[in-house]
Design a protein around this motif. Structure first.
Motif, PDB file in Angstrom:
ATOM      1  N   LYS A 350      -5.690 -26.124  29.357  1.00 16.61           N
ATOM      2  CA  LYS A 350      -4.558 -26.603  30.144  1.00 16.61           C
ATOM      3  C   LYS A 350      -4.969 -26.929  31.576  1.00 16.61           C
ATOM      4  O   LYS A 350      -4.542 -27.940  32.152  1.00 16.61           O
ATOM      5  N   ASN A 351      -5.804 -26.074  32.174  1.00  8.40           N
ATOM      6  CA  ASN A 351      -6.127 -26.229  33.588  1.00  8.40           C
ATOM      7  C   ASN A 351      -7.293 -27.176  33.842  1.00  8.40           C
ATOM      8  O   ASN A 351      -7.273 -27.941  34.809  1.00  8.40           O
ATOM      9  N   ALA A 352      -8.314 -27.135  32.989  1.00  6.95           N
ATOM     10  CA  ALA A 352      -9.532 -27.900  33.257  1.00  6.95           C
ATOM     11  C   ALA A 352      -9.472 -29.324  32.725  1.00  6.95           C
ATOM     12  O   ALA A 352      -9.902 -30.261  33.400  1.00  6.95           O
ATOM     13  N   VAL A 353      -8.977 -29.506  31.505  1.00  7.83           N
ATOM     14  CA  VAL A 353      -8.928 -30.863  30.936  1.00  7.83           C
ATOM     15  C   VAL A 353      -7.503 -31.370  30.769  1.00  7.83           C
ATOM     16  O   VAL A 353      -7.282 -32.458  30.247  1.00  7.83           O
ATOM     17  N   ASN A 366       0.599 -39.454  21.387  1.00  9.76           N
ATOM     18  CA  ASN A 366       0.350 -38.153  22.007  1.00  9.76           C
ATOM     19  C   ASN A 366      -0.605 -37.314  21.168  1.00  9.76           C
ATOM     20  O   ASN A 366      -1.404 -36.545  21.710  1.00  9.76           O
ATOM     21  N   ALA A 367      -0.528 -37.455  19.841  1.00  8.82           N
ATOM     22  CA  ALA A 367      -1.475 -36.754  18.975  1.00  8.82           C
ATOM     23  C   ALA A 367      -2.894 -37.238  19.230  1.00  8.82           C
ATOM     24  O   ALA A 367      -3.845 -36.439  19.237  1.00  8.82           O
ATOM     25  N   VAL A 368      -3.058 -38.548  19.438  1.00  7.48           N
ATOM     26  CA  VAL A 368      -4.374 -39.095  19.780  1.00  7.48           C
ATOM     27  C   VAL A 368      -4.880 -38.498  21.084  1.00  7.48           C
ATOM     28  O   VAL A 368      -6.040 -38.076  21.203  1.00  7.48           O
ATOM     29  N   ARG A 369      -4.017 -38.430  22.078  1.00  2.00           N
ATOM     30  CA  ARG A 369      -4.445 -37.926  23.389  1.00  2.00           C
ATOM     31  C   ARG A 369      -4.826 -36.454  23.311  1.00  2.00           C
ATOM     32  O   ARG A 369      -5.754 -36.015  23.993  1.00  2.00           O
ATOM     33  N   LEU A 370      -4.131 -35.682  22.499  1.00  2.00           N
ATOM     34  CA  LEU A 370      -4.526 -34.281  22.342  1.00  2.00           C
ATOM     35  C   LEU A 370      -5.931 -34.193  21.759  1.00  2.00           C
ATOM     36  O   LEU A 370      -6.744 -33.364  22.193  1.00  2.00           O
ATOM     37  N   GLN A 371      -6.255 -35.044  20.787  1.00  2.00           N
ATOM     38  CA  GLN A 371      -7.595 -35.011  20.196  1.00  2.00           C
ATOM     39  C   GLN A 371      -8.657 -35.452  21.208  1.00  2.00           C
ATOM     40  O   GLN A 371      -9.770 -34.903  21.225  1.00  2.00           O
ATOM     41  N   LEU A 372      -8.338 -36.413  22.058  1.00  2.00           N
ATOM     42  CA  LEU A 372      -9.286 -36.838  23.097  1.00  2.00           C
ATOM     43  C   LEU A 372      -9.506 -35.719  24.113  1.00  2.00           C
ATOM     44  O   LEU A 372     -10.628 -35.490  24.570  1.00  2.00           O
ATOM     45  N   HIS A 373      -8.436 -35.018  24.464  1.00  2.00           N
ATOM     46  CA  HIS A 373      -8.573 -33.853  25.339  1.00  2.00           C
ATOM     47  C   HIS A 373      -9.444 -32.796  24.677  1.00  2.00           C
ATOM     48  O   HIS A 373     -10.258 -32.136  25.342  1.00  2.00           O
ATOM     49  N   ALA A 374      -9.288 -32.613  23.365  1.00  2.00           N
ATOM     50  CA  ALA A 374     -10.082 -31.617  22.645  1.00  2.00           C
ATOM     51  C   ALA A 374     -11.565 -31.966  22.684  1.00  2.00           C
ATOM     52  O   ALA A 374     -12.423 -31.082  22.849  1.00  2.00           O
TER      53      ALA A 374
END
Length: 450
Positions: A350-353, A366-374
């Motif tokens: 949550k804090n770093a990425v 939004n599901a795509v963006r969560l995977q990119l954040h992962a």
């Protein structure tokens, strides 16, 4: 008109408090994210973003695509590593010299993708079913590439849900009574090294364990057949008979918190009576182990109980854990308590990425963006666990971004190469050099650079 000192007008700005200072702007030759080059070196050594080219499909049919799918993936992942959590900064990042060298290809001599190009990449190209599935699998493939570099004899998985607050009319957003906000309710699976094995975005009003099998199955399948001791920890939301039976069938050992009930309380009634005598000024802990079968269970299972008497508290704190571990009760509790590290890793995400930044209208985007954040999270964690020297190996991902990524540099271009003149503040040359040396040792001998 020329300045009185002989300098051309408009070449710099002045401040009034000290006329000896002059401010010049050279955006194309200065970067604040030169430390990203170390992450790009690790990416190259492990072949991570290159691997994506084998599984992602480019839906564009025209011949005038300025940037490849892999180039845009790099820009998306590395931008998040640097703290730019969506595509709003893409125009500026596209001109940043560090980002242009990281993206590679024509971006080196021209510029990386613009905001509109990155928007289409994240909300159109990656939202196709095959690409979204491939993105969800990619974190696991990256971890498979990393694991041979780690001497691992056991696998410990932590499964947990979290909250991603929403502030608009995003599809799938809903009010969650537990978190007391309108949100998404993603599900995460980590291993003991802090790598994010898999995640999934879910609507905000689903149960914490909703869809657990769809998330856990691909992770379990990747490790099936390996000579590893396999364990899993989960909170009370995953205290489900289907979960126990699934893990037992797959050969997993587990420790899952069990909600209290009167039958369980009766089993440890002798520990719930206040000990005789003056209470000490320290916490007294007692443990118990017994067999228990709920009505929904197909057979009895072991339950471990912990009872804590805290100074100044009238009633004890009681917790139950259902497990198939054979170790003593105290060690079962200690193993389960390690689940708290997963909560720390979620907080780092949550804090770093900034993986709670899911502001698209469409749920799939939004599901795509969560995977990119992962992917950005995993790349940062790989560098932390594989390449940081001992004195800084415990840095959080936030410290890693602020001290390593955010190294300012002036870029000087020559005919055959470019020089990044990097500032020595939080990370001196000697430390950065040792990070690069550790990364170089990860490269397979058959993939040594020419």
């Amino acid at each position: 008109m020329d300045d009185a000192t002989g300098e051309a007008a408009g070449t710099g700005l002045r401040v009034a408090f000290d006329r000896r200072l002059k401010l010049e702007f050279h955006g194309a030759s200065v970067t604040s994210d030169a430390g990203l080059l170390a992450f790009r070196e690790l990416d190259d050594v492990l072949g991570l973003t290159a691997m994506a080219g084998e599984v992602l499909a480019d839906p564009r049919t025209g011949r005038n695509g300025r940037h490849s799918l892999i180039a845009q993936l790099r820009q998306s992942v590395f931008g998040r590593l640097a703290g730019y959590e969506d595509v709003n900064d893409a125009d500026r990042l596209g001109r940043d010299p560090a980002m242009r060298w990281i993206v590679g290809g024509r971006a080196v001599t021209e510029q990386a993708a613009s905001t509109s190009q990155m928007g289409r990449f994240e909300t159109s190209a990656m939202t196709e079913e095959r690409n979204l599935t491939a993105l969800a699998d990619l974190s696991g493939h990256w971890i498979d590439r990393v694991q041979p570099r780690r001497a691992r004899t056991a696998l410990v998985l932590d499964i947990d849900s979290s909250v991603s607050p929403t502030y608009g009319a995003q599809e799938g957003t809903a009010y969650n009574g537990h978190f007391e906000c309108t949100c998404y309710h993603p599900l995460f699976v980590f291993n003991q090294d802090g790598d994010l094995e898999r995640c999934a975005l879910r609507p905000g009003n689903v149960h914490s364990a909703d869809g657990w099998r769809e998330v856990l199955d691909p992770v379990v399948a990747r490790y099936r057949g390996q000579t590893l001791r396999r364990l899993l920890r989960g909170d009370a939301a995953f205290a489900l008979p289907d979960v126990y039976e699934y893990l037992e069938a797959e050969g997993f050992q587990y420790a899952i918190r069990l909600p209290a009930n009167q039958v369980l309380q009766n089993q440890i009634a002798h520990l719930l009576t206040r000990p005789v005598g003056r209470p000490p000024h320290y916490v007294r802990r007692f443990y118990a182990s017994f067999r228990y079968q709920a009505q929904s269970w197909s057979r009895p299972r072991r339950v471990v109980a912990k009872v804590e008497w805290h100074p100044g508290e009238l009633l004890p704190r009681v917790g139950f854990i259902v497990t198939n571990l054979r170790r003593p009760a105290k060690k079962v509790v200690n193993f389960y308590n390690g689940r708290g590290t997963a909560e720390r890793w979620i907080k780092e995400g949550k804090n770093a990425v900034k993986w709670t930044r899911l502001s698209c209208t469409a749920f799939r985007a939004n599901a795509v963006r969560l995977q990119l954040h992962a992917l950005a999270y995993n790349l940062a964690n790989f560098l932390r666990t594989l390449a940081l020297p001992g004195e800084v190996e415990r840095w959080s991902l936030t410290s890693l971004r602020e001290k390593v990524v955010k190294i300012g540099a002036k870029v000087i271009a020559h005919g055959r190469y470019a020089i990044f003149q990097m500032a020595e503040v939080a990370v001196p040359r000697e430390l950065f050099g040792r990070i690069l040396e550790r990364i170089a040792r990860l490269r397979p001998p058959d993939l040594a650079p020419c």
